[in-house]
Write a protein that holds these residues in place. Structure first.
Motif, PDB file in Angstrom:
ATOM      1  N   ASP A 325      28.092  52.216  40.917  1.00  0.00           N
ATOM      2  CA  ASP A 325      27.629  50.859  40.615  1.00  0.00           C
ATOM      3  C   ASP A 325      28.138  50.365  39.275  1.00  0.00           C
ATOM      4  O   ASP A 325      28.482  49.187  39.125  1.00  0.00           O
ATOM      5  CB  ASP A 325      26.094  50.808  40.639  1.00  0.00           C
ATOM      6  N   ASP A 326      28.188  51.270  38.268  1.00  0.00           N
ATOM      7  CA  ASP A 326      28.626  50.827  36.950  1.00  0.00           C
ATOM      8  C   ASP A 326      30.077  50.373  36.969  1.00  0.00           C
ATOM      9  O   ASP A 326      30.460  49.423  36.272  1.00  0.00           O
ATOM     10  CB  ASP A 326      28.411  51.916  35.907  1.00  0.00           C
ATOM     11  N   ALA A 327      30.912  51.047  37.791  1.00  0.00           N
ATOM     12  CA  ALA A 327      32.312  50.642  37.889  1.00  0.00           C
ATOM     13  C   ALA A 327      32.436  49.254  38.518  1.00  0.00           C
ATOM     14  O   ALA A 327      33.253  48.432  38.074  1.00  0.00           O
ATOM     15  CB  ALA A 327      33.096  51.662  38.706  1.00  0.00           C
ATOM     16  N   ILE A 328      31.640  48.972  39.520  1.00  0.00           N
ATOM     17  CA  ILE A 328      31.662  47.646  40.145  1.00  0.00           C
ATOM     18  C   ILE A 328      31.204  46.589  39.141  1.00  0.00           C
ATOM     19  O   ILE A 328      31.766  45.488  39.079  1.00  0.00           O
ATOM     20  CB  ILE A 328      30.777  47.622  41.402  1.00  0.00           C
ATOM     21  N   ASP A 365      34.438  46.767  50.258  1.00  0.00           N
ATOM     22  CA  ASP A 365      34.097  45.340  50.205  1.00  0.00           C
ATOM     23  C   ASP A 365      33.495  44.960  48.859  1.00  0.00           C
ATOM     24  O   ASP A 365      33.690  43.836  48.374  1.00  0.00           O
ATOM     25  CB  ASP A 365      33.170  44.956  51.358  1.00  0.00           C
ATOM     26  N   ASP A 366      32.778  45.901  48.206  1.00  0.00           N
ATOM     27  CA  ASP A 366      32.252  45.615  46.873  1.00  0.00           C
ATOM     28  C   ASP A 366      33.390  45.405  45.879  1.00  0.00           C
ATOM     29  O   ASP A 366      33.294  44.535  44.991  1.00  0.00           O
ATOM     30  CB  ASP A 366      31.359  46.766  46.391  1.00  0.00           C
ATOM     31  N   ILE A 367      34.432  46.212  46.001  1.00  0.00           N
ATOM     32  CA  ILE A 367      35.580  46.082  45.107  1.00  0.00           C
ATOM     33  C   ILE A 367      36.239  44.718  45.280  1.00  0.00           C
ATOM     34  O   ILE A 367      36.546  44.025  44.304  1.00  0.00           O
ATOM     35  CB  ILE A 367      36.588  47.228  45.371  1.00  0.00           C
ATOM     36  N   VAL A 368      36.440  44.317  46.531  1.00  0.00           N
ATOM     37  CA  VAL A 368      37.093  43.031  46.794  1.00  0.00           C
ATOM     38  C   VAL A 368      36.200  41.880  46.331  1.00  0.00           C
ATOM     39  O   VAL A 368      36.677  40.907  45.723  1.00  0.00           O
ATOM     40  CB  VAL A 368      37.443  42.902  48.287  1.00  0.00           C
ATOM     41  N   ARG A 369      34.907  41.979  46.596  1.00  0.00           N
ATOM     42  CA  ARG A 369      33.977  40.911  46.181  1.00  0.00           C
ATOM     43  C   ARG A 369      33.891  40.797  44.658  1.00  0.00           C
ATOM     44  O   ARG A 369      33.550  39.729  44.138  1.00  0.00           O
ATOM     45  CB  ARG A 369      32.588  41.164  46.768  1.00  0.00           C
ATOM     46  N   ASN A 452      53.146  45.590  47.516  1.00  0.00           N
ATOM     47  CA  ASN A 452      53.992  44.726  48.335  1.00  0.00           C
ATOM     48  C   ASN A 452      53.778  45.121  49.778  1.00  0.00           C
ATOM     49  O   ASN A 452      53.570  46.301  50.075  1.00  0.00           O
ATOM     50  CB  ASN A 452      55.458  44.914  47.907  1.00  0.00           C
ATOM     51  N   GLY A 453      53.829  44.155  50.666  1.00  0.00           N
ATOM     52  CA  GLY A 453      53.548  44.440  52.067  1.00  0.00           C
ATOM     53  C   GLY A 453      54.456  45.461  52.708  1.00  0.00           C
ATOM     54  O   GLY A 453      54.114  46.034  53.748  1.00  0.00           O
ATOM     55  N   LYS A 454      55.602  45.732  52.100  1.00  0.00           N
ATOM     56  CA  LYS A 454      56.501  46.759  52.622  1.00  0.00           C
ATOM     57  C   LYS A 454      56.042  48.162  52.241  1.00  0.00           C
ATOM     58  O   LYS A 454      56.437  49.141  52.871  1.00  0.00           O
ATOM     59  CB  LYS A 454      57.928  46.530  52.111  1.00  0.00           C
ATOM     60  N   ASN A 455      55.212  48.251  51.195  1.00  0.00           N
ATOM     61  CA  ASN A 455      54.774  49.557  50.693  1.00  0.00           C
ATOM     62  C   ASN A 455      53.267  49.772  50.742  1.00  0.00           C
ATOM     63  O   ASN A 455      52.812  50.906  50.581  1.00  0.00           O
ATOM     64  CB  ASN A 455      55.255  49.738  49.251  1.00  0.00           C
ATOM     65  N   ALA A 456      52.510  48.694  50.936  1.00  0.00           N
ATOM     66  CA  ALA A 456      51.050  48.821  50.902  1.00  0.00           C
ATOM     67  C   ALA A 456      50.405  47.739  51.760  1.00  0.00           C
ATOM     68  O   ALA A 456      51.028  46.729  52.100  1.00  0.00           O
ATOM     69  CB  ALA A 456      50.547  48.721  49.460  1.00  0.00           C
ATOM     70  N   TRP A 457      49.143  47.976  52.097  1.00  0.00           N
ATOM     71  CA  TRP A 457      48.321  47.002  52.834  1.00  0.00           C
ATOM     72  C   TRP A 457      47.498  46.200  51.833  1.00  0.00           C
ATOM     73  O   TRP A 457      46.852  46.770  50.956  1.00  0.00           O
ATOM     74  CB  TRP A 457      47.384  47.721  53.796  1.00  0.00           C
ATOM     75  N   HIS A 458      47.521  44.893  51.962  1.00  0.00           N
ATOM     76  CA  HIS A 458      46.717  44.025  51.114  1.00  0.00           C
ATOM     77  C   HIS A 458      45.369  43.823  51.802  1.00  0.00           C
ATOM     78  O   HIS A 458      45.302  43.286  52.920  1.00  0.00           O
ATOM     79  CB  HIS A 458      47.424  42.677  50.926  1.00  0.00           C
ATOM     80  N   VAL A 459      44.293  44.266  51.157  1.00  0.00           N
ATOM     81  CA  VAL A 459      42.963  44.203  51.755  1.00  0.00           C
ATOM     82  C   VAL A 459      42.318  42.873  51.382  1.00  0.00           C
ATOM     83  O   VAL A 459      42.203  42.525  50.202  1.00  0.00           O
ATOM     84  CB  VAL A 459      42.086  45.371  51.275  1.00  0.00           C
ATOM     85  N   GLN A 460      41.893  42.139  52.389  1.00  0.00           N
ATOM     86  CA  GLN A 460      41.281  40.832  52.159  1.00  0.00           C
ATOM     87  C   GLN A 460      39.953  40.745  52.910  1.00  0.00           C
ATOM     88  O   GLN A 460      39.692  41.506  53.846  1.00  0.00           O
ATOM     89  CB  GLN A 460      42.228  39.718  52.608  1.00  0.00           C
ATOM     90  N   ILE A 461      39.114  39.819  52.481  1.00  0.00           N
ATOM     91  CA  ILE A 461      37.800  39.639  53.087  1.00  0.00           C
ATOM     92  C   ILE A 461      37.590  38.157  53.380  1.00  0.00           C
ATOM     93  O   ILE A 461      37.952  37.296  52.578  1.00  0.00           O
ATOM     94  CB  ILE A 461      36.692  40.194  52.149  1.00  0.00           C
ATOM     95  N   ASP A 462      37.036  37.855  54.563  1.00  0.00           N
ATOM     96  CA  ASP A 462      36.811  36.453  54.903  1.00  0.00           C
ATOM     97  C   ASP A 462      35.382  36.028  54.552  1.00  0.00           C
ATOM     98  O   ASP A 462      34.598  36.823  54.017  1.00  0.00           O
ATOM     99  CB  ASP A 462      37.130  36.193  56.380  1.00  0.00           C
TER     100      ASP A 462
END
Length: 501
Positions: A325-328, A365-369, A452-462
Motif C-alpha cells: 500500500d505504501d508504494a501505491i 489495476d492499482d498501479i495503473v489507477r 514499445n509495442g514491439k518489445n512490451a505490452w502496454h497495460v491500459q484500463i477503461d
C-alpha cells in the motif's frame, strides 16, 4: 559424467566447527600500472578525483564481453561477489579466466552465495587451496552431504538460511567495477537455449571502484561469510588436475561460446575505443550491510530516496514487482506532484517465476489507477535477436531480469534490487546511483526502446475498470501467457506466501 567429475565431490561434506574464523583482510591498494589504472587516472585528471567513467551494459554479449576484458586486463586483484554461479558454458568460461588470472599472479577473492553450491565442495576446496585465490561462502548450510540434509537444516534454521546474498559485483585492480542484475550463468549472457534474460549492468572505471572495495570488504569480513578452509572436504591435487583439464576441455568445446574468445587476449584496442564513450559522473554505492547475526536492510529507503529525486519524470525497469500500500501511495503522490512515472516489468508470458506474477497481479489495476504508465515485457520481443540472445543461440523465449531507473534524465540507478518483499526484507541487495545526464540519457533510451509495442505490452484500463494489453499488432483482454499451464500455475501460486518472493 564430465560435469560431475568437474564439479562434484564424493565424500561426506560439512562446515567444520573446529576451524577458527579467518582474520580480517582487505582489498589491495589500487593498481598503479596497467590499462585500467591508466584509464582511471585519465578520468580523474579530466573530471576530478570523485568522478568515474560509466557505460551501460545493455546487451547479453556486452555483459560477458566486458567481464572477460576486465579479468584478462587485471594486474593485481580480482574480486567477484555473486548470488548464483552456474556450472554452465559462461560459468565455466569466467572461472577459467579467473584461474588464469591467479596463475599470472593476480590476487583473486570470490564470495558466492551457498544457494546452488551443493555438490561443488571438492572444486571449491581445490580452488581455495591454490595460491593467490581465496574462496568464501555466504551463509552456508553446515550439513552439505545430501539434499535431504540440506532440507532438514533449512527447516530447523529457516529464518537464518532464508537470507541470501543477492548482490552482484566484480572489481578489478581497484580501478574498475561491474554492478547490476546479472548472475554468472548462461541465462544472463544470452547463451541458454530455453530462455534468456534481458538484463542491465553498469561498467564503471575510476572512483566507484574504491566505493565497491568498501562494500566487498564488509561482506568478506562479516560473520555471514565462511572461508572455504572450513569445509570438511580436503583439497586433492590429483582431482584438481583432472578438474582443470576438464574445465579447459569444456570451455574449448562449448558451441554456445562461439561469439567469445576462449583464451585471454590483449584488450588495449577495445579499451582505447571505449574510453571516449565513457560517461563522466559521480557515484554512490548503496547496499544492505551484513552485520553480526543480522542484515541491516537499507535498500528500500535508498530506492525511495532515489525515486524522490524525480521532479518531472521517473523511468523504472524492474523484473519483479510486488508492491504494498505504501508504494501505491508513493506512486499516487508522485502523480499528484506532476511526476510522470513509467514502469516496465515482466508479463506472465515472460516470467521465469510465476509466483511473483501471481502476487503482482492483484496490484496491477492499482498501479495503473495511480497514474503509472505500465508496460509488461513480451516473451518474444523484437530485441531478442539483437540484444538478448547471442549467436549461435536462439532461445525459446525471453524474460526481464533488469533492475534500473532514471530520474529526470540526470540520475541513474542500476543494481540488484527488485521491487518485491524478498528484496525489501530478506535478501541483501545493492546498487549504484550515478549523477550523470549523459549516462541517464543512454539508459532512458534503452528503457524507452523496451517500452514499445514491439518489445512490451502496454497495460491500459477503461472506465469500467477493465484491463487490456496492447502490443504493436494486437490487443488482448486478458494477460498474455505462453501457454495454458502458465495460467494454471498463476492461479495455484496465489495461495503461497507473497512475502517470500
Amino acid at each position: 559424467p564430465m560435469l560431475l567429475l568437474l564439479l562434484a565431490g564424493c565424500s561426506p561434506a560439512a562446515i567444520r566447527d573446529d576451524v577458527p574464523s579467518s582474520p580480517p583482510s582487505y582489498a589491495q591498494p589500487p593498481a598503479t600500472e596497467g590499462l585500467l589504472a591508466s584509464m582511471a587516472a585519465a578520468i580523474e585528471d579530466e573530471h576530478g578525483e570523485d568522478y568515474s567513467g560509466f557505460r551501460v551494459l545493455d546487451s547479453s554479449f556486452d555483459g560477458l564481453y566486458w567481464r572477460l576484458a576486465l579479468i584478462d586486463s587485471a594486474t593485481t586483484s580480482l574480486d567477484i561477489q555473486t548470488y548464483l554461479w552456474y556450472p554452465d558454458a559462461s560459468g565455466r568460461l569466467i572461472l577459467e579466466r579467473a584461474i588464469l588470472a591467479y596463475q599470472r599472479g593476480v590476487k583473486v577473492r570470490l564470495i558466492v552465495d551457498d544457494l546452488i553450491l551443493h555438490g561443488h565442495d571438492q572444486l571449491i576446496a581445490n580452488l581455495h587451496a591454490a595460491p593467490n585465490i581465496d574462496f568464501r561462502i555466504f551463509n552456508p548450510w553446515k550439513n552439505r552431504s545430501t539434499l535431504v540434509d540440506r532440507a532438514g537444516e533449512m527447516l530447523a534454521k529457516m529464518e537464518r538460511l532464508n537470507t541470501r546474498m543477492h548482490d552482484k559485483l566484480m572489481i578489478v585492480d581497484g580501478r574498475a567495477v561491474v554492478v547490476g542484475g546479472r548472475n554468472i550463468g548462461d541465462h544472463y549472457f544470452g547463451l541458454n537455449k530455453n530462455y534468456n534474460f534481458h538484463d542491465t549492468d553498469l561498467l564503471g572505471i575510476g572512483h566507484i571502484a574504491g566505493q565497491a572495495n568498501g562494500m566487498f570488504d564488509m561482506f568478506w569480513n562479516s560473520e555471514w561469510v565462511v572461508s572455504a578452509g572450513a569445509l570438511s572436504t580436503q583439497p586433492d591435487r590429483e582431482i584438481a588436475r583432472e578438474q582443470r583439464r576438464l574445465l579447459q576441455q569444456a570451455v574449448a568445446s562449448a558451441p554456445e561460446l562461439a561469439s567469445f574468445t576462449r583464451e585471454p587476449r590483449d584488450w588495449t584496442e577495445a579499451f582505447n575505443e571505449l574510453a571516449p564513450q565513457l560517461r563522466p559522473g559521480r557515484s554512490k554505492l548503496v547496499y544492505d550491510e551484513a552485520a553480526d547475526d543480522q542484515i541491516t536492510q537499507t535498500m528500500t529507503s535508498s530506492m525511495f530516496n532515489f525515486f524522490s529525486l524525480a521532479k518531472e519524470e521517473l523511468l523504472i525497469q524492474n523484473a519483479y514487482v510486488i508492491p504494498e500500500d505504501d508504494a501505491i501511495e508513493y506512486l499516487q503522490a508522485w502523480q499528484d506532484a506532476g511526476v510522470r512515472v513509467r514502469l516496465l516489468t515482466n508479463s506472465l508470458a515472460s516470467h521465469d517465476v510465476p509466483a511473483v506474477n501471481s502476487h503482482y497481479e492483484p496490484w496491477r489495476d492499482d498501479i495503473v489507477r495511480a497514474g503509472v504508465d505500465l508496460w509488461e515485457f513480451r516473451a518474444d520481443p523484437e530485441i531478442q535477436s539483437s540484444v538478448i540472445d547471442v549467436a549461435p543461440v536462439k532461445a525459446g523465449f525471453s524474460g526481464l531480469h533488469s533492475k534500473c531507473a532514471v530520474a529526470d534524465r540526470r540520475y541513474v540507478f542500476i543494481g540488484s534490487m527488485n521491487m518485491d518483499p524478498r528484496s525489501r526484507g530478506i535478501n541483501t541487495e545493492m546498487g549504484a546511483m550515478v549523477d550523470s545526464p549523459e549516462l541517464a540519457e543512454d539508459l532512458a533510451r534503452i528503457i524507452e526502446r523496451n517500452m514499445n509495442g514491439k518489445n512490451a505490452w502496454h497495460v491500459q484500463i477503461d472506465d469500467a475498470g477493465k484491463l487490456s494489453w496492447h502490443s504493436d499488432t494486437e490487443v488482448l483482454d486478458k494477460q498474455p501467457a505462453r501457454d495454458s499451464m502458465q495460467r494454471v500455475m498463476n492461479v495455484i501460486m496465489k495461495v503461497g506466501p507473497k512475502d517470500q518472493y
